[in-house]
Design an enzyme around this catalytic site. Structure first.
Site: not given
Length: 268
Positions: A243, A204
């Site tokens: 995840r 991210k």
């Protein structure tokens, strides 16, 4: 939890696994690398992403979910649409991963209650197109905990007991830069809510922003290394799952961390 994006526009690997055969092959590869769960998604939730018609989403994910479940994998379906969630469970998924926490589709919680599947309720304040406009917090950890608790209560009211609920603090969703680090630093309070906790930091933007001052291009490899570090730290905070895109690197990191912890028990 290994990420299987069956999409043309996901931020990291959009288009690579859009074809069903490619998505299935990628999922099986992650399964072989040690993914305990495969998270299949047919709609990108990257910043600025456009919504996808649920019929198109279902056509993307059903064959992939079915094949991976038949191969023996535990499969979750990453969707905000109740109809897609139900279709995926019918195809073999046992977890519904709703990044909106059941807020996007009013039918979601009741639909999941009827299927018997577990559900991931992520902290969410709005769709990708404008989620950063909602990143206004006075006390971000307290607000995330409070808003997640409301979603857990809503799930229970819809017939989903806490034993079937997983919460996710929504790293990168409606949170800017250092706000994400504040939430991660407060993971113990989120774990203290009671339900299992899932954390997704993989590749991210906030990781890249942290690494950029060091110089050089912040490649996917560097983001994966940063992801593995955050995954180890999250495990040490007591989370249930992480995840990730790069399953192999994360499994290696978690294995090393577990061996480090096991060292205290060593005797000659």
């Amino acid at each position: 939890m290994g990420i299987v994006n069956v999409t043309p526009d996901s931020f990291s690997d959009g288009g690579l696994y859009l074809a069903a055969d490619a998505g299935i092959a990628h999922g099986l590869e992650l399964f072989g690398q040690g993914a305990a769960i495969l998270d299949v998604g047919g709609e990108s939730t990257r910043p600025g992403a456009e919504r996808v018609d649920p019929a198109i989403e279902r056509s993307r994910v059903r064959p992939v979910v079915r094949a991976l479940a038949e191969a023996g994998a535990i499969v979750s379906i990453d969707t905000m649409n109740a109809s897609t969630a139900v279709a995926a469970v019918e195809a073999g998924a046992t977890i519904v991963n709703d990044v909106s926490g059941g807020l996007s589709d009013p039918a979601m919680l009741a639909a999941v209650a009827d299927t018997g599947a577990d559900i991931v309720l992520q902290h969410w304040r709005g769709h990708s197109a404008d989620m950063y406009a909602r990143a206004d917090y006075a006390d971000i950890v307290t607000e995330v905990v409070t808003e997640l608790a409301r979603r857990v209560d809503a799930a229970e009211a819809a017939g989903i007991p806490e034993s079937r609920v997983i919460v996710d603090p929504g790293i990168g969703f409606g949170k800017k830069g250092a706000q994400n680090w504040a939430v991660l630093h407060g993971l113990a309070r989120i774990v203290g809510l009671g339900p299992r906790v899932l954390v997704g930091t993989s590749r991210k933007r906030f990781l890249a922003e942290t690494l950029e001052p060091l110089g050089g291009e912040v490649t996917a490899t560097r983001r994966d290394l940063a992801t593995a570090v955050t995954s180890v730290l999250a495990e040490q905070c007591g989370v249930w799952g992480v995840r990730v895109h790069d399953v192999a690197a994360t499994v290696d990191a978690l294995t090393v961390a577990d061996s480090w912890e096991a060292g205290v028990r060593w005797t000659p």
